[in-house]
Write a protein that holds these residues in place. Structure first.
Motif, PDB file in Angstrom:
ATOM      1  N   SER A 182       0.854  -1.175  -0.062  1.00 51.82           N
ATOM      2  CA  SER A 182       0.064   0.008  -0.059  1.00 51.82           C
ATOM      3  C   SER A 182       0.923   1.340   0.080  1.00 51.82           C
ATOM      4  O   SER A 182       2.018   1.133   0.274  1.00 51.82           O
ATOM      5  CB  SER A 182      -0.869  -0.036   1.211  1.00 51.82           C
ATOM      6  OG  SER A 182      -1.811  -1.094   1.208  1.00 51.82           O
ATOM      7  N   PRO A 183       0.409   2.204  -0.363  1.00 49.76           N
ATOM      8  CA  PRO A 183       1.294   3.635  -0.352  1.00 49.76           C
ATOM      9  C   PRO A 183       1.520   3.788   1.316  1.00 49.76           C
ATOM     10  O   PRO A 183       0.855   3.465   1.922  1.00 49.76           O
ATOM     11  CB  PRO A 183       0.007   4.674  -1.044  1.00 49.76           C
ATOM     12  CG  PRO A 183      -0.958   3.944  -1.817  1.00 49.76           C
ATOM     13  CD  PRO A 183      -0.888   2.431  -1.057  1.00 49.76           C
ATOM     14  N   ILE A 212       5.391   4.665  -3.185  1.00 50.12           N
ATOM     15  CA  ILE A 212       4.473   3.443  -4.172  1.00 50.12           C
ATOM     16  C   ILE A 212       5.609   2.178  -4.365  1.00 50.12           C
ATOM     17  O   ILE A 212       6.441   2.605  -5.068  1.00 50.12           O
ATOM     18  CB  ILE A 212       3.905   3.915  -5.155  1.00 50.12           C
ATOM     19  CG1 ILE A 212       2.951   5.069  -5.019  1.00 50.12           C
ATOM     20  CG2 ILE A 212       3.075   2.719  -5.884  1.00 50.12           C
ATOM     21  CD1 ILE A 212       1.644   4.778  -4.123  1.00 50.12           C
ATOM     22  N   ALA A 215      -3.354   2.147  -6.361  1.00 46.64           N
ATOM     23  CA  ALA A 215      -2.684   2.824  -5.414  1.00 46.64           C
ATOM     24  C   ALA A 215      -1.967   4.256  -6.097  1.00 46.64           C
ATOM     25  O   ALA A 215      -1.992   5.555  -5.271  1.00 46.64           O
ATOM     26  CB  ALA A 215      -1.262   2.190  -5.117  1.00 46.64           C
ATOM     27  N   GLU A 248      -4.781   6.866  -5.910  1.00 46.10           N
ATOM     28  CA  GLU A 248      -5.024   7.267  -4.430  1.00 46.10           C
ATOM     29  C   GLU A 248      -4.241   8.383  -4.093  1.00 46.10           C
ATOM     30  O   GLU A 248      -4.327   9.370  -3.077  1.00 46.10           O
ATOM     31  CB  GLU A 248      -4.912   6.106  -3.547  1.00 46.10           C
ATOM     32  CG  GLU A 248      -5.976   5.163  -3.571  1.00 46.10           C
ATOM     33  CD  GLU A 248      -5.645   3.909  -2.660  1.00 46.10           C
ATOM     34  OE1 GLU A 248      -4.707   3.886  -1.752  1.00 46.10           O
ATOM     35  OE2 GLU A 248      -6.580   3.130  -2.596  1.00 46.10           O
TER      36      GLU A 248
END
Length: 122
Positions: free
Chosen positions: A3-4, A17, A34, A37
């Motif tokens: 996940s970021p 990332i 990702a 986002e």
């Protein structure tokens, strides 16, 4: 796909990332999500240092995300040291759009500095 996440130093001045080991047809949807986002977050590092292979779908997702993030005013830096991926980044002209450096640490220095230079899609 990880996940970021905040940067490795625990400060929240940029997002990292990390797509993992592969950037391909199977991992690209999560990678795209990702990247979407974090678009507009200001400072983004895409860490490809652990990526061992990438296909055209993965590289296309990266190119699109770089373009989108830059349109949002983000500073984006790619960390990559694998020669085969560096050739792909050059052939796809991603390295003309954003700086590509060998490590996340160097990317962090650049993204914090507000790098200059001519990094734009032509």
């Amino acid at each position: 796909m990880k996940s970021p996440s905040p940067n490795p130093e625990g400060q929240n001045d940029f997002v990292v990332i990390r797509p993992g080991n592969h950037l391909d047809h199977f991992t690209t949807p999560e990678f795209r999500k990702a990247l979407r986002e974090v678009a507009g977050s200001g400072r983004v590092i895409v860490d490809l240092t652990e990526v061992s292979c990438a296909d055209s779908e993965g590289i296309g997702a990266l190119a699109g995300a770089v373009h989108r993030s830059r349109d949002c005013g983000d500073r984006v830096v790619v960390a990559c040291r694998r020669p085969s991926l560096l050739r792909i980044l050059s052939m796809s002209r991603i390295d003309s759009a954003v700086p590509v450096v060998p490590s996340v640490e160097e990317a962090a220095t650049l993204v914090r500095s507000g790098y200059g230079g001519d990094h734009a899609f032509r």
